[in-house]
Design a protein around this motif. Sequence first.
Motif, short mmCIF file in Angstrom:
data_model
loop_
_atom_site.label_atom_id
_atom_site.label_comp_id
_atom_site.label_asym_id
_atom_site.label_seq_id
_atom_site.Cartn_x
_atom_site.Cartn_y
_atom_site.Cartn_z
N MET A 44 8.03 4.34 -13.21
CA MET A 44 6.98 3.20 -12.69
C MET A 44 6.17 3.94 -11.75
N ASP A 45 4.96 3.33 -11.69
CA ASP A 45 4.05 3.72 -10.53
C ASP A 45 4.09 3.56 -9.21
N ALA A 46 3.98 4.21 -7.88
CA ALA A 46 4.59 3.76 -6.23
C ALA A 46 3.45 2.46 -6.69
N ASP A 47 2.42 1.58 -6.56
CA ASP A 47 1.27 1.54 -5.62
C ASP A 47 1.91 0.03 -5.66
N LEU A 48 2.63 -0.53 -6.89
CA LEU A 48 3.75 -1.71 -6.35
C LEU A 48 2.28 -2.53 -7.92
N GLN A 49 2.13 -1.66 -8.25
CA GLN A 49 1.00 -2.33 -9.72
C GLN A 49 1.80 -2.75 -10.66
N ASP A 50 3.41 -1.88 -10.55
CA ASP A 50 4.37 -2.39 -11.69
C ASP A 50 5.53 -3.27 -11.31
N LYS A 56 -2.38 -6.49 -8.87
CA LYS A 56 -3.05 -6.50 -8.01
C LYS A 56 -3.25 -4.97 -7.57
N ARG A 57 -3.54 -4.17 -6.92
CA ARG A 57 -2.81 -3.27 -5.86
C ARG A 57 -3.23 -3.26 -4.75
N LYS A 58 -1.92 -3.58 -4.27
CA LYS A 58 -1.65 -4.14 -2.58
C LYS A 58 -2.76 -3.01 -1.42
#
Length: 313
Positions: A91-97, A199-201
Amino acid sequence: MNISIVVPLFNEEESLPELCAWIERVMQENGYTYEVILVDDGSTDESWAVIESLHRNNGHIKGIKFQRNYGKSAALNEGFRAAQGKVVITMDADLQDSPDEIPELYNMIERDGYDMVSGWKKVRYDNAFTKNLPSRLFNGVTSKMTGIKLHDFNCGLKSYKQKVVKSIEIYGEMHRQIPVLAKWAGFRKIGEKVVVHQKRKYGVSKFGFERFVNGFLDLASVMFVGRFGKRPMHFFGFWGSVISFIGLCIWIYLGVMKIVFAKVNMTDRPIFYIGLISIVVGVQLFLAGFLGELITRNAADRNFYLIEKKEGL
Ligand code: UDP
Ligand code: MG
């Protein structure tokens, strides 16, 4: 160990604590044994310091740090090498997933027997013109060309049987083509699950519009290498023969005309140049084929194959 979570990251210091806390909560609720492998792809912010402090508080969290930024594919590849869980989830690290998708992604591998499952960001919170539309086009073409029925090849959220990630190598920017690489490696049970996208936080996106040009070029490469990687002459030699043959026919025709109707001036005919170019291009293709054969002959994996079962017979 049930699950390895592999997270490639580049300058995501703000998101990491939240992401890890969320993953931990989901894991504990479901009673999984797990590890989280955070692959720091040469971040220039405080990401690595954050990873170190997360590791001190929770032994399940592990870190790998690259000397410089090598790209998402390299980070995934390294995470795959290190993963020990029966099921590997990226998973991506940016909290989009959302980590809440983990249990179902895990079940689809363990219970339903999929080799890999790809997330599908059906409702997507990215820029419509630079990402969503071009992405649709890319996914449509990739699906048609490869025969893999997926809607979102590039989704960061995916799960795999351990065997799959240990059998494929992701280099360059091939992280968009992982389902294709898996299929070429013989893993055909590829599933899809609609996943929640946010959304990217914090922070900014690391990829822009150029990804789509690169994505199509990589698709062409992966298709070519998959089919002809071990036998380049069958591609180049075939087209070389076809084109040279056309050139040869043209020259025979012109030659006969010259001898029978002596007045015909061969070089005045446009078709002469088509013949000339065909022969030159045809020979070049043959040369490319021979060079390709020399390269594959020396490739370390020229005789590489995966054995699924070998009974003691
Ligand atoms: N990423 C990475 N190395 C890079 C670029 C991106 O490890 O060179 C990571 C990034 O930190 C994130 C994931 O890959 O965890 C997806 O990147 P991003 O969110 O920027 O892509 P987008 O969501 O915009 O497609
Ligand atoms: Mg993102």
